[in-house]
Design a protein around this motif. Structure first.
Motif, PDB file in Angstrom:
ATOM      1  N   THR A  40       7.073   4.200   0.801  1.00  0.00           N
ATOM      2  CA  THR A  40       8.040   5.229   0.410  1.00  0.00           C
ATOM      3  C   THR A  40       8.699   4.646  -0.396  1.00  0.00           C
ATOM      4  O   THR A  40       9.881   4.756  -1.528  1.00  0.00           O
ATOM      5  N   LEU A  41       9.436   3.287  -0.513  1.00  0.00           N
ATOM      6  CA  LEU A  41       9.865   1.981  -1.116  1.00  0.00           C
ATOM      7  C   LEU A  41       9.303   1.305  -2.458  1.00  0.00           C
ATOM      8  O   LEU A  41       9.632   1.751  -3.400  1.00  0.00           O
ATOM      9  N   ALA A  42       8.218   1.552  -2.247  1.00  0.00           N
ATOM     10  CA  ALA A  42       7.745   1.257  -4.150  1.00  0.00           C
ATOM     11  C   ALA A  42       7.321   2.975  -5.086  1.00  0.00           C
ATOM     12  O   ALA A  42       8.030   2.655  -6.275  1.00  0.00           O
ATOM     13  N   TYR A  43       7.006   4.109  -3.785  1.00  0.00           N
ATOM     14  CA  TYR A  43       7.437   5.320  -5.366  1.00  0.00           C
ATOM     15  C   TYR A  43       8.312   5.546  -5.576  1.00  0.00           C
ATOM     16  O   TYR A  43       8.862   5.674  -6.404  1.00  0.00           O
ATOM     17  N   GLU A  44       9.050   5.986  -4.241  1.00  0.00           N
ATOM     18  CA  GLU A  44      10.720   6.387  -4.643  1.00  0.00           C
ATOM     19  C   GLU A  44      12.263   5.698  -5.157  1.00  0.00           C
ATOM     20  O   GLU A  44      12.744   6.496  -5.936  1.00  0.00           O
ATOM     21  N   VAL A  45      11.935   4.501  -4.255  1.00  0.00           N
ATOM     22  CA  VAL A  45      12.919   2.864  -4.870  1.00  0.00           C
ATOM     23  C   VAL A  45      11.976   2.431  -5.725  1.00  0.00           C
ATOM     24  O   VAL A  45      13.170   2.163  -6.638  1.00  0.00           O
ATOM     25  N   LEU A  46      10.983   1.807  -6.110  1.00  0.00           N
ATOM     26  CA  LEU A  46      11.050   0.544  -7.250  1.00  0.00           C
ATOM     27  C   LEU A  46       9.776   1.942  -8.203  1.00  0.00           C
ATOM     28  O   LEU A  46      10.433   0.626  -8.927  1.00  0.00           O
ATOM     29  N   THR A  47      10.121   3.264  -7.712  1.00  0.00           N
ATOM     30  CA  THR A  47       9.555   4.330  -8.943  1.00  0.00           C
ATOM     31  C   THR A  47       7.973   3.069  -9.414  1.00  0.00           C
ATOM     32  O   THR A  47       7.814   3.663 -11.322  1.00  0.00           O
ATOM     33  N   LEU A  48       7.624   2.751  -8.843  1.00  0.00           N
ATOM     34  CA  LEU A  48       5.716   2.096  -9.162  1.00  0.00           C
ATOM     35  C   LEU A  48       5.019   3.567  -9.654  1.00  0.00           C
ATOM     36  O   LEU A  48       4.821   4.104  -8.955  1.00  0.00           O
ATOM     37  N   PRO A  49       4.016   3.663 -10.360  1.00  0.00           N
ATOM     38  CA  PRO A  49       3.314   4.782  -9.922  1.00  0.00           C
ATOM     39  C   PRO A  49       2.124   4.691  -8.979  1.00  0.00           C
ATOM     40  O   PRO A  49       2.450   4.132  -7.866  1.00  0.00           O
ATOM     41  N   LEU A  50       1.938   6.114  -8.536  1.00  0.00           N
ATOM     42  CA  LEU A  50       1.129   6.476  -6.986  1.00  0.00           C
ATOM     43  C   LEU A  50      -0.094   5.150  -7.279  1.00  0.00           C
ATOM     44  O   LEU A  50       0.052   4.777  -5.665  1.00  0.00           O
ATOM     45  N   VAL A  51      -0.370   5.052  -7.909  1.00  0.00           N
ATOM     46  CA  VAL A  51      -1.687   3.842  -7.391  1.00  0.00           C
ATOM     47  C   VAL A  51      -1.632   2.456  -7.053  1.00  0.00           C
ATOM     48  O   VAL A  51      -1.197   1.864  -5.875  1.00  0.00           O
ATOM     49  N   PRO A  52      -0.566   2.576  -7.901  1.00  0.00           N
ATOM     50  CA  PRO A  52       0.211   0.310  -7.509  1.00  0.00           C
ATOM     51  C   PRO A  52       0.930   0.749  -6.030  1.00  0.00           C
ATOM     52  O   PRO A  52       0.711   0.207  -5.263  1.00  0.00           O
ATOM     53  N   ALA A  53       1.671   1.706  -6.030  1.00  0.00           N
ATOM     54  CA  ALA A  53       2.133   1.868  -4.837  1.00  0.00           C
ATOM     55  C   ALA A  53       1.675   2.371  -3.546  1.00  0.00           C
ATOM     56  O   ALA A  53       1.479   1.290  -2.682  1.00  0.00           O
ATOM     57  N   ASN A  54       0.264   2.887  -3.442  1.00  0.00           N
ATOM     58  CA  ASN A  54      -1.058   2.985  -2.427  1.00  0.00           C
ATOM     59  C   ASN A  54      -1.602   1.374  -2.215  1.00  0.00           C
ATOM     60  O   ASN A  54      -1.568   1.644  -1.283  1.00  0.00           O
ATOM     61  N   ILE A  55      -1.273   1.000  -3.404  1.00  0.00           N
ATOM     62  CA  ILE A  55      -2.046  -0.644  -3.382  1.00  0.00           C
ATOM     63  C   ILE A  55      -1.216  -1.304  -3.082  1.00  0.00           C
ATOM     64  O   ILE A  55      -1.657  -2.064  -2.006  1.00  0.00           O
ATOM     65  N   MET A  56      -0.065  -1.194  -3.035  1.00  0.00           N
ATOM     66  CA  MET A  56       0.961  -2.093  -2.377  1.00  0.00           C
ATOM     67  C   MET A  56       0.959  -2.216  -1.086  1.00  0.00           C
ATOM     68  O   MET A  56       0.815  -2.926   0.028  1.00  0.00           O
ATOM     69  N   ALA A  57       1.485  -0.928  -0.665  1.00  0.00           N
ATOM     70  CA  ALA A  57       1.648  -0.551   0.738  1.00  0.00           C
ATOM     71  C   ALA A  57      -0.042  -0.719   1.666  1.00  0.00           C
ATOM     72  O   ALA A  57       0.607  -1.279   3.201  1.00  0.00           O
ATOM     73  N   TRP A  58      -0.912  -0.182   1.254  1.00  0.00           N
ATOM     74  CA  TRP A  58      -2.511  -0.647   1.893  1.00  0.00           C
ATOM     75  C   TRP A  58      -2.663  -2.277   2.651  1.00  0.00           C
ATOM     76  O   TRP A  58      -2.633  -2.759   3.233  1.00  0.00           O
ATOM     77  N   LEU A  59      -1.937  -3.411   1.138  1.00  0.00           N
ATOM     78  CA  LEU A  59      -1.985  -4.782   1.202  1.00  0.00           C
ATOM     79  C   LEU A  59      -0.961  -5.587   2.823  1.00  0.00           C
ATOM     80  O   LEU A  59      -1.718  -5.818   3.472  1.00  0.00           O
ATOM     81  N   VAL A  60      -0.099  -4.455   2.999  1.00  0.00           N
ATOM     82  CA  VAL A  60       1.219  -4.601   3.746  1.00  0.00           C
ATOM     83  C   VAL A  60       0.202  -4.839   5.004  1.00  0.00           C
ATOM     84  O   VAL A  60       0.442  -5.052   5.743  1.00  0.00           O
ATOM     85  N   ALA A  61      -0.109  -3.450   5.566  1.00  0.00           N
ATOM     86  CA  ALA A  61      -0.371  -2.221   5.942  1.00  0.00           C
ATOM     87  C   ALA A  61      -2.171  -2.901   6.582  1.00  0.00           C
ATOM     88  O   ALA A  61      -1.709  -3.466   7.997  1.00  0.00           O
ATOM     89  N   VAL A  62      -2.626  -3.966   5.917  1.00  0.00           N
ATOM     90  CA  VAL A  62      -4.483  -4.052   6.225  1.00  0.00           C
ATOM     91  C   VAL A  62      -3.863  -5.402   6.757  1.00  0.00           C
ATOM     92  O   VAL A  62      -4.442  -6.116   7.906  1.00  0.00           O
ATOM     93  N   SER A  63      -2.797  -5.734   6.219  1.00  0.00           N
ATOM     94  CA  SER A  63      -2.552  -8.204   6.879  1.00  0.00           C
ATOM     95  C   SER A  63      -2.101  -7.931   8.327  1.00  0.00           C
ATOM     96  O   SER A  63      -2.478  -8.101   9.257  1.00  0.00           O
ATOM     97  N   CYS A  64      -1.795  -6.174   8.747  1.00  0.00           N
ATOM     98  CA  CYS A  64      -0.379  -6.393   9.995  1.00  0.00           C
ATOM     99  C   CYS A  64      -1.298  -5.795  10.871  1.00  0.00           C
ATOM    100  O   CYS A  64      -2.576  -6.056  12.150  1.00  0.00           O
ATOM    101  N   SER A  65      -2.675  -5.329  10.382  1.00  0.00           N
ATOM    102  CA  SER A  65      -4.245  -4.827  10.902  1.00  0.00           C
ATOM    103  C   SER A  65      -4.908  -5.646  11.732  1.00  0.00           C
ATOM    104  O   SER A  65      -5.409  -5.196  12.335  1.00  0.00           O
TER     105      SER A  65
END
Length: 153
Positions: A40-65
């Motif tokens: 949400t931060l990447a897509y809505e606030v930073l206005t990144l395109p859909l795929v880069p926003a999703n990959i950024m979110a995944w990288l953070v989440a996969v590390s925590c996971s």
């Protein structure tokens, strides 16, 4: 009379796969919230395109996971030790999950709101990621005495 804690512990031990699925799902909920927040931060606030926003979110989440699953769900298999090689294996196996999630997100975003598509893509990635974690990354390794003496494996 056994305490509730002891009964629950015995029940968990008698059904290790179910316990792992429940633990993985609980950690998955936390990581889904992390994924959703970063997306949400990447897509809505930073206005990144859909795929880069999703990959950024995944990288953070996969590390925590990786950290949480190493310490909780697969603690026996990992020895509660974080290792670079295991992390890289976890991330590599997670690429199957992120590919499934991203494909789901992109396809569904043409038919339903992006947020709803994102939530469904998280569900798809759960199934893929648990399977990869259980059967590939944190698989139980055979004891050294379990392999035949002439085995090259």
């Amino acid at each position: 009379m056994k305490s509730l804690y002891n009964r629950l512990r015995e029940q968990r031990r008698s059904r290790p796969m179910i316990a792992k699925i429940v633990s993985f799902a609980g950690i998955g909920v936390i990581n889904a919230l992390i994924d959703l927040a970063v997306f949400t931060l990447a897509y809505e606030v930073l206005t990144l395109p859909l795929v880069p926003a999703n990959i950024m979110a995944w990288l953070v989440a996969v590390s925590c996971s990786y950290v949480m699953n190493s310490m909780i769900t697969f603690r026996t298999e990992s020895g509660r030790t974080l290792k670079r090689s295991a992390y890289l294996s976890f991330v590599a196996s997670g690429t199957v999950g992120v590919a499934a999630a991203t494909t789901t997100l992109v396809v569904l975003s043409h038919f339903i709101p992006v947020l709803a598509a994102k939530l469904l893509s998280i569900a798809v990635s759960f199934v893929v990621n648990f399977s990869m974690s259980h059967f590939v990354v944190f698989r139980t390794k055979p004891a050294t005495g379990d392999r035949p003496a002439n085995s090259d494996l």
